[in-house]
Scaffold this motif. Structure first.
Motif, PDB file in Angstrom:
ATOM      1  N   SER A  11       0.825  -1.199   0.000  1.00 17.51           N
ATOM      2  CA  SER A  11       0.000   0.000   0.000  1.00 17.51           C
ATOM      3  C   SER A  11       0.867   1.259   0.000  1.00 17.51           C
ATOM      4  CB  SER A  11      -0.931  -0.003   1.220  1.00 17.51           C
ATOM      5  OG  SER A  11      -1.689   1.167   1.277  1.00 17.51           O
ATOM      6  N   GLU A  12       1.888   1.264   0.830  1.00 11.41           N
ATOM      7  CA  GLU A  12       2.799   2.412   0.874  1.00 11.41           C
ATOM      8  C   GLU A  12       3.508   2.601  -0.465  1.00 11.41           C
ATOM      9  OE1 GLU A  12       5.370   1.883   4.239  1.00 11.41           O
ATOM     10  OE2 GLU A  12       3.681   1.989   5.642  1.00 11.41           O
ATOM     11  N   ASP A  16      -0.363   4.657  -0.926  1.00 18.35           N
ATOM     12  CA  ASP A  16      -1.395   4.334   0.062  1.00 18.35           C
ATOM     13  C   ASP A  16      -2.656   3.699  -0.511  1.00 18.35           C
ATOM     14  OD1 ASP A  16       0.176   5.080   2.236  1.00 18.35           O
ATOM     15  OD2 ASP A  16      -0.453   7.175   2.070  1.00 18.35           O
ATOM     16  N   LEU A  18      -4.797   0.522  -1.535  1.00 20.47           N
ATOM     17  CA  LEU A  18      -4.778  -0.873  -1.112  1.00 20.47           C
ATOM     18  C   LEU A  18      -4.495  -1.780  -2.307  1.00 20.47           C
ATOM     19  CD1 LEU A  18      -7.811  -0.919   1.324  1.00 20.47           C
ATOM     20  CD2 LEU A  18      -5.399  -1.173   1.913  1.00 20.47           C
ATOM     21  N   PRO A  19      -3.642  -2.781  -2.121  1.00 26.58           N
ATOM     22  CA  PRO A  19      -3.312  -3.666  -3.237  1.00 26.58           C
ATOM     23  C   PRO A  19      -4.474  -4.584  -3.598  1.00 26.58           C
ATOM     24  CG  PRO A  19      -2.311  -4.486  -1.229  1.00 26.58           C
ATOM     25  CD  PRO A  19      -2.931  -3.157  -0.893  1.00 26.58           C
ATOM     26  N   ASP A  73     -11.179  -0.719   2.865  1.00 28.71           N
ATOM     27  CA  ASP A  73     -10.454   0.151   3.792  1.00 28.71           C
ATOM     28  C   ASP A  73     -11.318   0.635   4.956  1.00 28.71           C
ATOM     29  OD1 ASP A  73     -12.085   1.959   2.549  1.00 28.71           O
ATOM     30  OD2 ASP A  73     -10.487   3.236   1.800  1.00 28.71           O
ATOM     31  N   GLY A 120      -4.656  -0.325  -5.864  1.00 27.35           N
ATOM     32  CA  GLY A 120      -3.223  -0.265  -6.092  1.00 27.35           C
ATOM     33  C   GLY A 120      -2.742  -1.446  -6.910  1.00 27.35           C
TER      34      GLY A 120
END
Length: 137
Positions: A11-12, A16, A18-19, A73, A120
């Protein structure tokens, strides 16, 4: 199942977002029935193992490029939970609903596009294909 720290790292790396998780990343070793469509677990939603089996069969269908789990999330920071499955395909939503039997899965149906606003590490979508999402409330 992918670890929470691996999800955070991906994610970072994706600003940020979400994968999108592969079937293996989400389901292999996952015994938390509330990690997918938690509101439907205990209300006739089939077990994770059965949903995994259906998603693997779908991924092997002609015209299906890939299947990914879309993380939600809105859950606790240390939980890995999902309420949607992304499907890259050249098929129509009704066809995917029928193949998966979305009613049996207690899903709300199949929609065009992603169910989350900022996925992501999105896999490529080949020409002639589009992304659909199987969603639960």
């Amino acid at each position: 199942m992918i670890s929470h720290s691996e999800v955070l790292a991906r994610s970072e790396a994706a600003s940020d977002a979400l994968p999108l998780l592969t079937i293996d990343e989400f389901f292999v070793g996952n015994t938390d029935e509330e990690s997918l469509a938690p509101n439907q677990w205990g209300h006739d939603r089939p077990p994770l193992a059965e949903i995994e089996q259906r998603l693997r069969a779908l991924a092997a269908e002609p015209g299906v490029e890939w299947v990914r789990v879309q993380l939600d999330d809105t859950h606790e920071v240390d939980e890995i939970a999902a309420e949607a499955i992304a499907i890259c395909t050249d098929r129509e939503p009704d066809d995917i609903e029928e193949l998966l039997d979305s009613e049996y899965l207690q899903a709300d149906g199949v929609i065009e596009g992603y169910a989350i606003s900022d996925p992501g590490d999105e896999p490529a979508v080949p020409a002639g294909s589009h992304v659909l999402s199987l969603v639960w409330d």
